[in-house]
Enzyme design. Sequence first.
Site, PDB file in Angstrom:
ATOM      1  N   HIS A 261       0.982  -1.716  -0.135  1.00  0.00           N
ATOM      2  CA  HIS A 261      -0.013  -0.118   0.252  1.00  0.00           C
ATOM      3  C   HIS A 261       0.791   1.414   0.305  1.00  0.00           C
ATOM      4  O   HIS A 261       2.176   1.169   0.305  1.00  0.00           O
ATOM      5  CB  HIS A 261      -0.785   0.098   0.857  1.00  0.00           C
ATOM      6  CG  HIS A 261      -1.462  -1.070   0.978  1.00  0.00           C
ATOM      7  ND1 HIS A 261      -1.108  -2.528   1.392  1.00  0.00           N
ATOM      8  CD2 HIS A 261      -3.151  -1.382   1.398  1.00  0.00           C
ATOM      9  CE1 HIS A 261      -2.294  -3.394   1.120  1.00  0.00           C
ATOM     10  NE2 HIS A 261      -3.506  -2.552   1.149  1.00  0.00           N
ATOM     11  N   SER A 262       0.826   2.422  -0.615  1.00  0.00           N
ATOM     12  CA  SER A 262       0.987   3.062  -1.084  1.00  0.00           C
ATOM     13  C   SER A 262       2.750   3.350  -1.259  1.00  0.00           C
ATOM     14  O   SER A 262       2.957   3.079  -2.422  1.00  0.00           O
ATOM     15  CB  SER A 262       1.281   4.407   0.816  1.00  0.00           C
ATOM     16  OG  SER A 262       1.341   5.532   0.829  1.00  0.00           O
TER      17      SER A 262
END
Length: 424
Positions: A261-262
Amino acid sequence: MLSPTTTTTPKKDGSSAPGKTPLEIFGYSAGMPGVFKSNFDYQLVRAMPAGAYGDGGAVGEALSTARRIIDGDPESWVAAWTETAERVEKIGHDSLAGGHAISAREAFLRATLYWKTGGFFLATKDPRQLAMYQRHRSCFVQAARLFDPPIEPVSIPYENGKTLPGYFMRPATAGGRRPTVMILGGGDTTCEELYYWGGGAAAVRRGFNAFLWEGPGQVGAYALDSSLTYRPDWEVPTRYAVDYVLSRDDVDPKRLALSGHSMGGYLAPRAAAFEKRITALIANSLLPDLKPVLMSLLKPGAPSVADLGGKVDLTRPFKVYASVVLERLGAAGKSPDALAEDLARYSLAGLEGKITCPVLVITGEGEGPIVAAGARAFYDKLTCPKTERMVSAVDGGEAHCSLNNPSLKHQIEFDWLDDVFKTS
């Protein structure tokens, strides 16, 4: 989490369109609360919807806390969230003392998020940052003991006698080897909060094992040992994490996913290009080049590193966080040119053909042009089985990493994983 968005204004159909205001980090879109005009709004979202998935923050507690905060004032932010976290943590202790294990677990889970939220805008030199991280971790460990089966804290053996933090979650004590998802956060994520929006709770509900973990430079790993800074060759720490996961007799080695994520949207694809024991990859959001994204955080709209003028502007709350990320990158105090040289190493260029497992790429409509353009260019060059999903403002999950709609995010991720693992 590292990603800029363009400030947007809602259209009549509920979606969002670029507005006339300048580039804004984590700007407004239709699925955001709009309680704050500053970067506070995204962090509020981070504490709110998790309660819908994994007994995280309660909407009422989060909104009540937000009403006590002066927009853009980090001290009022810290004070309000500290009061809420302490009060909810006390509920956990009182419930546990009274023999109410489920109530205690739920309160500790909420307090876990509130301690993390409250410390977000603190600099590393502020002693409250470490203290609030420790309370965050302590609350989660207390909640972990109250699950059945318990969530297992893990110390992953790493280089030079070091260890990396993690947690292993499983749906039951029996059932043989299960599909497993290794969940990785980004620039500001702890492995504890991956239980909520990262997919830990969602995985277990669907019969998967979940391994929540951090590598060098990430919040918990760095807090526990400040010599552990980020490294671009993320396949190295991933190798140690995979070694641990595959040492267990409840993990199916043929069904092992890595979800990033991210900033994990760079880290996970980088790892999968070299670590062939990974059999499925999720990137939310895909981040092929870290340099332009981090530069936009340090100075939104800056076309080049030279425009930074040799220092980071800390006048806005999020800039303090950006300086913390530089520390964990091992780049604190470096000149803009040296920083640019460091960040250039965090690139997936040339690795498109080395990722051979099936890939799912999720991008929120509110991510902004820097992320969207980079993800598209890399995705088009992938030669492996690949699937992409754009989450729109109409879906209510357009924010960075679809943090404002974790239920939809998890449906997309795990339905795809189910299909991939069935065919494999």
